[in-house]
Design an enzyme around this catalytic site. Structure first.
Site, PDB file in Angstrom:
ATOM      1  N   CYS A 192       8.850 -10.579   4.380  1.00 25.50           N
ATOM      2  CA  CYS A 192       8.406  -9.661   5.434  1.00 25.50           C
ATOM      3  C   CYS A 192       8.515 -10.341   6.797  1.00 25.50           C
ATOM      4  CB  CYS A 192       6.952  -9.237   5.224  1.00 25.50           C
ATOM      5  SG  CYS A 192       6.626  -8.303   3.729  1.00 25.50           S
ATOM      6  N   ASP A 193       8.709  -9.525   7.812  1.00 23.04           N
ATOM      7  CA  ASP A 193       8.631 -10.041   9.174  1.00 23.04           C
ATOM      8  C   ASP A 193       8.228  -8.908  10.107  1.00 23.04           C
ATOM      9  OD1 ASP A 193       9.454 -12.695  10.684  1.00 23.04           O
ATOM     10  OD2 ASP A 193       9.923 -11.012  11.998  1.00 23.04           O
ATOM     11  N   SER A 194       7.377  -9.222  11.074  1.00 22.46           N
ATOM     12  CA  SER A 194       6.866  -8.216  11.996  1.00 22.46           C
ATOM     13  C   SER A 194       7.322  -8.492  13.424  1.00 22.46           C
ATOM     14  CB  SER A 194       5.334  -8.178  11.953  1.00 22.46           C
ATOM     15  OG  SER A 194       4.870  -7.828  10.672  1.00 22.46           O
ATOM     16  N   LYS A 218      14.352 -14.171   4.842  1.00 24.32           N
ATOM     17  CA  LYS A 218      13.250 -14.858   4.181  1.00 24.32           C
ATOM     18  C   LYS A 218      13.280 -14.630   2.672  1.00 24.32           C
ATOM     19  CE  LYS A 218      10.032 -14.805   8.093  1.00 24.32           C
ATOM     20  NZ  LYS A 218       8.716 -14.344   8.592  1.00 24.32           N
ATOM     21  N   GLY A 275       9.529  -5.466   8.718  1.00 23.26           N
ATOM     22  CA  GLY A 275      10.611  -5.404   7.745  1.00 23.26           C
ATOM     23  C   GLY A 275      10.130  -5.892   6.388  1.00 23.26           C
TER      24      GLY A 275
END
Length: 203
Positions: free
Chosen positions: A70-72, A51, A107
């Site tokens: 960000c990524d969850s 991203k 992340g």
């Protein structure tokens, strides 16, 4: 110093605004299903990196800005759970999660567009889920909220009543860890207060 948020998440935007930062929002458009099969923490980090990279190279990024992606991903017994596919999937998720604990990995990837340098890390927070009833699950899924978030729950919305406790950073569960992001900003040689919007800095 301008921060670009490579995410359409209103929760991440709210976290940054509450911390005195008014980011430029540019949605990455990254396909989050392309990395299936990775361990949950690695999946979260790689998606965050994708991203960030997708947005950092765009012409509409302000000159010299920092770009954060960000990524969850929820780790429930070793299984990586992102956003549910549909309402039925969200119901199955909650039936599996209730009365248990999982680890929410987020992340974070930060790129300095002036230098090209990148800093990245994963924040991990343990989440304890209440032993909710089938009726509560059905009512919650019917609101639509769990369909749009990793792990099919929120800790800052309607789902908050179904979370009995967390171990770690609260904001990491929301989708962006402020202490971790501060560390990444420092790693790239910048000061956290430089990101505060003018109205905060003038107070």
């Amino acid at each position: 110093m301008k921060l670009v948020l490579a995410s359409q998440s209103p929760a991440r935007l709210s976290v940054l605004r509450s911390a005195g930062i008014e980011p430029v929002v540019i949605v990455s458009g990254v396909d989050e299903s392309r990395l299936d099969g990775l361990p949950p923490d690695e999946l979260a980090l790689q998606l965050a990196e994708l991203k960030c990279a997708a947005v950092a190279g765009r012409d509409d990024v302000p000159e010299g800005a920092l770009v954060v992606g960000c990524d969850s991903v929820l780790d429930l017994g070793g299984e990586a759970l992102g956003k549910p596919e549909d309402a039925a999937d969200a119901v199955r998720r909650w039936q599996a999660m209730r009365g248990r604990s999982g680890v929410l990995h987020t992340g974070h990837c930060l790129r300095d567009t002036a230098t090209g340098h990148v800093a990245a890390a994963v924040g991990s927070t343990t989440v304890h889920f209440a032993d909710v009833t089938d009726e509560e699950i059905a009512a919650y899924v019917a609101t639509g909220e769990p369909l749009h978030v990793a792990g099919a729950f929120t800790v800052d919305g309607l789902g908050a009543a179904f979370i009995t406790g967390i171990e770690g950073d609260h904001h990491n569960v929301v989708g962006l860890s402020l202490p971790l992001l501060r560390d990444l900003v420092a790693e790239l040689g910048h000061a956290w207060p430089d990101l505060w919007s003018g109205r905060v800095a003038d107070v």
